[in-house]
Design a protein around this motif. Structure first.
Motif, PDB file in Angstrom:
ATOM      1  N   ARG A 100       3.295   8.931 -13.368  1.00  0.00           N
ATOM      2  CA  ARG A 100       2.171   9.852 -13.308  1.00  0.00           C
ATOM      3  C   ARG A 100       1.201   9.648 -14.476  1.00  0.00           C
ATOM      4  O   ARG A 100      -0.005   9.747 -14.312  1.00  0.00           O
ATOM      5  CB  ARG A 100       2.707  11.284 -13.304  1.00  0.00           C
ATOM      6  N   LEU A 103      -0.836   6.650 -13.402  1.00  0.00           N
ATOM      7  CA  LEU A 103      -1.708   6.958 -12.258  1.00  0.00           C
ATOM      8  C   LEU A 103      -2.839   7.894 -12.678  1.00  0.00           C
ATOM      9  O   LEU A 103      -3.986   7.720 -12.253  1.00  0.00           O
ATOM     10  CB  LEU A 103      -0.894   7.578 -11.114  1.00  0.00           C
ATOM     11  N   ASP A 104      -2.522   8.858 -13.542  1.00  0.00           N
ATOM     12  CA  ASP A 104      -3.556   9.780 -14.042  1.00  0.00           C
ATOM     13  C   ASP A 104      -4.645   9.011 -14.776  1.00  0.00           C
ATOM     14  O   ASP A 104      -5.839   9.278 -14.594  1.00  0.00           O
ATOM     15  CB  ASP A 104      -2.954  10.817 -15.010  1.00  0.00           C
ATOM     16  N   ALA A 107      -6.707   7.130 -12.294  1.00  0.00           N
ATOM     17  CA  ALA A 107      -7.575   8.062 -11.572  1.00  0.00           C
ATOM     18  C   ALA A 107      -8.754   8.466 -12.461  1.00  0.00           C
ATOM     19  O   ALA A 107      -9.903   8.481 -12.008  1.00  0.00           O
ATOM     20  CB  ALA A 107      -6.778   9.292 -11.132  1.00  0.00           C
ATOM     21  N   LEU A 112      -8.160   3.975  -9.436  1.00  0.00           N
ATOM     22  CA  LEU A 112      -6.895   4.105  -8.705  1.00  0.00           C
ATOM     23  C   LEU A 112      -7.063   3.790  -7.227  1.00  0.00           C
ATOM     24  O   LEU A 112      -7.779   4.484  -6.509  1.00  0.00           O
ATOM     25  CB  LEU A 112      -6.332   5.521  -8.881  1.00  0.00           C
ATOM     26  N   TYR A 115      -0.716   2.402  -4.650  1.00  0.00           N
ATOM     27  CA  TYR A 115       0.571   2.552  -5.314  1.00  0.00           C
ATOM     28  C   TYR A 115       1.635   1.882  -4.435  1.00  0.00           C
ATOM     29  O   TYR A 115       1.700   2.129  -3.233  1.00  0.00           O
ATOM     30  CB  TYR A 115       0.869   4.042  -5.500  1.00  0.00           C
ATOM     31  N   PHE A 132       2.910  11.339  -4.097  1.00  0.00           N
ATOM     32  CA  PHE A 132       1.709  10.814  -4.749  1.00  0.00           C
ATOM     33  C   PHE A 132       0.516  10.781  -3.808  1.00  0.00           C
ATOM     34  O   PHE A 132      -0.620  10.897  -4.235  1.00  0.00           O
ATOM     35  CB  PHE A 132       1.994   9.447  -5.365  1.00  0.00           C
ATOM     36  N   CYS A 133       0.796  10.631  -2.512  1.00  0.00           N
ATOM     37  CA  CYS A 133      -0.282  10.644  -1.539  1.00  0.00           C
ATOM     38  C   CYS A 133      -0.964  12.020  -1.516  1.00  0.00           C
ATOM     39  O   CYS A 133      -2.177  12.125  -1.422  1.00  0.00           O
ATOM     40  CB  CYS A 133       0.295  10.300  -0.172  1.00  0.00           C
ATOM     41  N   GLU A 135      -0.856  14.140  -4.050  1.00  0.00           N
ATOM     42  CA  GLU A 135      -1.349  14.481  -5.381  1.00  0.00           C
ATOM     43  C   GLU A 135      -2.630  13.746  -5.750  1.00  0.00           C
ATOM     44  O   GLU A 135      -3.437  14.274  -6.504  1.00  0.00           O
ATOM     45  CB  GLU A 135      -0.263  14.131  -6.389  1.00  0.00           C
ATOM     46  N   TYR A 136      -2.763  12.508  -5.271  1.00  0.00           N
ATOM     47  CA  TYR A 136      -3.932  11.716  -5.640  1.00  0.00           C
ATOM     48  C   TYR A 136      -4.790  11.455  -4.407  1.00  0.00           C
ATOM     49  O   TYR A 136      -4.371  10.729  -3.499  1.00  0.00           O
ATOM     50  CB  TYR A 136      -3.496  10.394  -6.287  1.00  0.00           C
ATOM     51  N   ARG A 137      -5.966  12.036  -4.395  1.00  0.00           N
ATOM     52  CA  ARG A 137      -6.930  11.896  -3.292  1.00  0.00           C
ATOM     53  C   ARG A 137      -7.273  10.433  -3.063  1.00  0.00           C
ATOM     54  O   ARG A 137      -7.593   9.719  -4.015  1.00  0.00           O
ATOM     55  CB  ARG A 137      -8.234  12.638  -3.628  1.00  0.00           C
ATOM     56  N   LEU A 139      -5.546   7.895  -2.443  1.00  0.00           N
ATOM     57  CA  LEU A 139      -4.578   6.851  -2.822  1.00  0.00           C
ATOM     58  C   LEU A 139      -3.926   6.277  -1.570  1.00  0.00           C
ATOM     59  O   LEU A 139      -3.521   7.022  -0.683  1.00  0.00           O
ATOM     60  CB  LEU A 139      -3.486   7.463  -3.715  1.00  0.00           C
TER      61      LEU A 139
END
Ligand code: AVJ
Length: 329
Positions: A100, A103-104, A107, A112, A115, A132-133, A135-137, A139
């Motif tokens: 994270r 990835l943060d 992002a 990003l 993954y 993660f899908c 959590e992260y737009r 991705l």
């Protein structure tokens, strides 16, 4: 090959087949019939072993986990800026908190893209993929169910500059020859412009290292002894677990920690699934793990032998642990 399972931007491919389950039996047969008994550390991580390992990571004596996390938190933005990474390939996806952090940073840099988790457990791959899908737009996730020691050839081609973290100091579990071979294999998946992000524990005062593997709460001892429970359960064996003791010491010549299980009295162990009987003499030891500690010279040498250049080395103020960035030479 198996059908991909599509879930929106998530795609998971599995490369495990029949026969992949046999490794414990093979390793036990191999390892317990030698003059110096030895088992590879990967079998320490059943459900209970994984819980015990998580508990180890929180112990006051066990400095690697929190030190590495601090290094990553401090330098994640720099790592992303220097590598221009758009894709993160994660080998053994257990470490979601460290992932994270990276990835943060990707992002935040606006780079990003994808993954790629690789893990032997299909459940783990699916759950980190979904997590993660959500959590992260935007991705996209390409999951690989497979063994990162054998199935790296099945990774998709890079979608852009690739970052491949191999963290926690797990590289230290490989003996020197296979360590270099494994690193060479990693080099092949980096592609042009890709970087390896390698976590390694550093050589230091042996008392500090030994304390980390002989914690006062006895969690590491439980973790080590759990291996015998795994073998009893999986292979119908009758190890008397109470008749073994946890041993961990720093080998100053080889610069690695060894964990062993010492038989406190002679015993004969029956392993039903292998139709095998194994003798332990009093004080005989079974080696269960090596965990190499690195100097910068050794690190550079191992990377060079694998065709990799060290580009940056991040460490903590006490130089306990290192996270290094390497690329193909
Ligand atoms: C997960 C291999 C990095 O060697 O420090 C912790 C495993 N063994 N305590 C390590 C471990 C005993 C750990 N690695």
């Amino acid at each position: 090959m198996m059908e991909p399972i599509l879930e929106g931007a998530v795609e998971v491919h599995s490369y495990l087949g029949p026969g992949d389950e046999r490794t414990l039996a093979d390793d036990v047969l191999d390892g317990l019939t030698r003059p110096l008994k030895e088992l590879p550390p990967k079998h320490l991580y059943d459900a209970r072993g994984s819980q015990l390992f998580d508990a180890i990571c929180e112990l006051p004596e066990y400095y690697p986990t929190r030190t590495e996390r601090l290094i990553l938190e401090t330098h994640a933005d720099d790592i992303v800026a220097r590598t221009g990474a758009v894709e993160l390939v994660e080998l053994g996806s257990g470490s979601a908190t460290k992932t994270r952090v990276l990835l943060d940073a990707m992002a935040a840099a606006g780079t990003l893209g994808r993954y790629v988790p690789v893990d032997v457990s299909a459940t783990t791959v699916h759950s980190v993929a979904e997590l993660f899908c959500d959590e992260y737009r935007g991705l996209s996730v390409y999951g690989v169910v497979g063994d990162f020691e054998r199935h790296l050839a099945h990774l998709p081609p890079p979608a852009g500059p690739r970052l491949v973290p191999f963290l926690g100091g797990t590289i230290g579990n490989f003996p020197p020859g296979s360590r270099r071979r494994f690193l060479r294999g990693l080099g092949k998946v980096l592609g042009s412009g890709g970087h390896l992000l390698l976590g390694t524990d550093l050589v230091k005062d042996p008392r500090v290292i030994e304390a980390a593997y002989n914690d006062s709460a006895g969690v590491t001892a439980q973790f080590n002894l759990n291996l015998l429970h795994v073998i009893n359960r999986e292979l119908g064996a009758n190890f008397d677990v109470d008749a073994f003791e946890h041993v961990a010491f720093f080998d100053r010549q080889r610069e690695w920690i060894e964990m062993r299980l010492l038989a406190t009295e002679p015993q004969r162990v029956r392993l039903e699934a292998l139709d095998l009987e194994v003798e332990f003499a009093a004080r005989e030891e079974l080696r269960t793990e090596i965990s190499a500690k690195f100097t910068i010279e050794r690190l550079r040498g191992d990377l060079a032998a694998a065709g990799l250049d060290l580009v940056e080395l991040y460490t903590d103020p006490d130089e306990l642990f290192a996270v290094s960035l390497a690329r193909c030479a």
